[in-house]
Design an enzyme around this catalytic site. Structure first.
Site, PDB file in Angstrom:
ATOM      1  N   TYR A  11      12.940   8.493   7.099  1.00 44.53           N
ATOM      2  CA  TYR A  11      12.354   9.141   5.913  1.00 44.53           C
ATOM      3  C   TYR A  11      13.370  10.031   5.216  1.00 44.53           C
ATOM      4  O   TYR A  11      13.459  10.088   3.984  1.00 44.53           O
ATOM      5  CB  TYR A  11      11.113   9.952   6.310  1.00 44.53           C
ATOM      6  CG  TYR A  11      11.396  11.252   7.013  1.00 44.53           C
ATOM      7  CD1 TYR A  11      11.703  11.263   8.380  1.00 44.53           C
ATOM      8  CD2 TYR A  11      11.380  12.462   6.332  1.00 44.53           C
ATOM      9  CE1 TYR A  11      11.984  12.443   9.024  1.00 44.53           C
ATOM     10  CE2 TYR A  11      11.660  13.654   6.984  1.00 44.53           C
ATOM     11  CZ  TYR A  11      11.960  13.641   8.333  1.00 44.53           C
ATOM     12  OH  TYR A  11      12.243  14.816   8.971  1.00 44.53           O
TER      13      TYR A  11
ATOM     14  N   GLU B  98      12.591   3.007  -8.220  1.00 43.65           N
ATOM     15  CA  GLU B  98      13.329   4.154  -7.644  1.00 43.65           C
ATOM     16  C   GLU B  98      12.705   5.487  -8.050  1.00 43.65           C
ATOM     17  O   GLU B  98      13.406   6.474  -8.315  1.00 43.65           O
ATOM     18  CB  GLU B  98      14.814   4.076  -8.004  1.00 43.65           C
ATOM     19  CG  GLU B  98      15.493   2.908  -7.310  1.00 43.65           C
ATOM     20  CD  GLU B  98      16.987   3.078  -7.149  1.00 43.65           C
ATOM     21  OE1 GLU B  98      17.464   4.230  -7.043  1.00 43.65           O
ATOM     22  OE2 GLU B  98      17.684   2.057  -7.116  1.00 43.65           O
TER      23      GLU B  98
ATOM     24  N   TRP C 147       8.171  -6.089  -3.684  1.00 45.25           N
ATOM     25  CA  TRP C 147       9.045  -5.682  -4.788  1.00 45.25           C
ATOM     26  C   TRP C 147      10.479  -5.459  -4.322  1.00 45.25           C
ATOM     27  O   TRP C 147      11.126  -4.478  -4.715  1.00 45.25           O
ATOM     28  CB  TRP C 147       8.530  -4.405  -5.476  1.00 45.25           C
ATOM     29  CG  TRP C 147       7.085  -4.387  -5.794  1.00 45.25           C
ATOM     30  CD1 TRP C 147       6.136  -3.540  -5.314  1.00 45.25           C
ATOM     31  CD2 TRP C 147       6.382  -5.277  -6.687  1.00 45.25           C
ATOM     32  NE1 TRP C 147       4.903  -3.831  -5.834  1.00 45.25           N
ATOM     33  CE2 TRP C 147       5.023  -4.897  -6.678  1.00 45.25           C
ATOM     34  CE3 TRP C 147       6.762  -6.363  -7.492  1.00 45.25           C
ATOM     35  CZ2 TRP C 147       4.059  -5.547  -7.441  1.00 45.25           C
ATOM     36  CZ3 TRP C 147       5.807  -7.007  -8.241  1.00 45.25           C
ATOM     37  CH2 TRP C 147       4.478  -6.605  -8.219  1.00 45.25           C
TER      38      TRP C 147
ATOM     39  N   GLY D  20       0.796  -1.226   0.000  1.00 43.51           N
ATOM     40  CA  GLY D  20       0.000   0.000   0.000  1.00 43.51           C
ATOM     41  C   GLY D  20       0.820   1.262   0.000  1.00 43.51           C
ATOM     42  O   GLY D  20       0.281   2.361   0.146  1.00 43.51           O
TER      43      GLY D  20
ATOM     44  N   GLY E 106       3.791   2.527  -2.386  1.00 44.63           N
ATOM     45  CA  GLY E 106       4.787   2.486  -3.437  1.00 44.63           C
ATOM     46  C   GLY E 106       5.361   3.873  -3.619  1.00 44.63           C
ATOM     47  O   GLY E 106       6.332   4.250  -2.980  1.00 44.63           O
TER      48      GLY E 106
END
Length: 416
Positions: free
Chosen positions: A267, A398, A191, A162, A164
């Site tokens: 983050y 990316e 992934w 949830g 990406g």
């Protein structure tokens, strides 16, 4: 000195250019500066070595690994033996202690033969290794950098089902123990490249969910830690030899010493390291474009129609010229961004630009090369169909192309 040069610029327009040139001979602007695509002696040696290695050790097995969907362990070991998995890691930890540009060069040259191995090398060098070098404690560096340089592959574990593009909507938690000595991780990742080969995971999880993204924390976790499960390999369009799996974390106990940098700064670390990782992806896409182009050019001389090599038809010549120009533009953009990063200059816009454009050009080049080969280009007999499959993910991982456009637009808006 600048004022002295400015006074020359104020000379009458009628003054001869020859005289101006003579006056400028001692000017600082006459100092020769290398183009961004000119490499140092060390960087040139890296390019030559990696190109030779890729042709001799990697190329003979590319099709086999693509069909089997797995990397040969001996080739993975050879990457370590040749110093390609710890390129910026200091020598004291067993690394090659080279610069960022050298790492991008290695990614490009490997991608020109097999993009699956290029993404392995890219993630190792531009993401995991550098994150540990930048923010890892001395304890973490001493434990993991020697292994990352010599025998241990890694995975960068950020994306979830949830989250990406919105990576910070992650649900994986890392709840601290009452005394703060360890964390308990629960959740899953999706992934995750290199997950079957990895011996260590750089995992992002929220240590304070009530704080939102400000609770996200990075952890360096041994892949053998109890409670970690690596799921089945995804069946992908391209990069088939590269493993992409889901990871699950069920009551995984991680010592507080495994925190990378500061709690709640995950983050920030993710954003910063992905910015330079995008230059590595541009290097991969550049390698794909060059690999497809170079595999096709001899055919344009050999294949004859109406008694003429198809490469001699003007329509073909113009297409070749156009794509060669675009490949060169990607090369200049990619290595300019790499040099900016190395010199401590702001490079986020340039990284997004080269990542965006390289993925577009790689797809165009691979597609055109299939067309130029004609019917045989649509078969597995010719390697360009593999480059075509492998390049597509360049506009996705990316940071999607839309995210790159948004990043570029935001920076431009701030500049004005």
């Amino acid at each position: 000195m600048l004022s002295r040069f400015a006074s020359r610029l104020s000379r009458p327009a009628s003054a001869s250019l020859k005289g101006f040139s003579a006056l400028a001979e001692d000017s600082p602007f006459m100092e020769l500066r290398p183009a961004v695509t000119m490499y140092s002696e060390e960087e040139t040696a890296v390019r030559d070595m990696v190109k030779t290695w890729a042709q001799q050790e990697l190329a003979p097995h590319v099709r086999e690994m693509d069909r089997e969907g797995a990397m040969r362990p001996d080739i993975l070991k050879s990457l370590f033996d040749n110093g390609l998995m710890g390129m910026e890691i200091p020598e004291k930890y067993g690394g090659s202690e080279m610069n960022f540009t050298s790492a991008v060069i290695a990614v490009e040259e490997i991608a020109a033969v097999d993009p699956s191995f290029a993404i392995l090398v890219d993630i190792q060098n531009t993401l995991t290794n550098n994150a540990l070098r930048f923010w890892g404690s001395e304890e973490l560096q001493e434990k993991w950098l020697p292994r990352l340089a010599t025998d241990t592959a890694s995975s960068f574990c950020l994306s979830e089902a949830g989250s990406g593009t919105d990576a910070f909507a992650m649900k994986t938690t890392a709840i601290p123990s009452p005394d703060g000595s360890y964390y308990t991780l629960n959740g899953s990742k999706l992934w995750i490249s290199n997950s079957k080969e990895a011996g260590v995971f750089l995992v992002f999880a929220n240590a304070a969910p009530e704080k939102g993204y400000k609770g996200i924390t990075a952890f360096v976790i041994d892949a053998e830690t109890e409670g970690i499960t690596v799921g089945k390999k995804e069946r992908k369009l391209g990069l088939k030899a590269s493993s992409t799996c889901a990871l699950s974390f069920e009551d995984v106990k991680v010592d507080a010493s495994c925190v990378l940098g500061e709690v709640g700064m995950g983050y920030k670390y993710a954003i910063e390291i992905l910015n330079e990782g995008r230059i590595g992806i541009a290097g991969q896409q550049l390698g794909i474009a060059k690999g497809a182009f170079n595999a096709t050019m001899p055919y344009l001389r050999e294949r004859k129609q109406f008694g003429t090599s198809i490469g001699d038809f003007q329509g073909m010549q113009h297409q070749v010229a156009q794509l060669a120009t675009e490949i060169h533009a990607v090369e200049v953009m990619t290595y300019n961004a790499a040099r900016m990063k190395e010199n401590g200059l702001p490079f986020v816009k340039e990284a997004s630009m080269c990542k965006l454009y390289s993925s577009q050009v790689a797809e165009r080049v691979a597609s055109k090369c299939i067309e130029w080969y004609g019917g045989v280009g649509f078969t597995e007999d010719i390697i360009v169909e593999k480059f075509y499959r492998d390049c597509k993910v360049g506009s996705i991982y990316e940071g999607t192309s839309n995210i790159q456009l948004q990043t570029i637009a935001k920076i431009i808006a701030n500049e004005w």
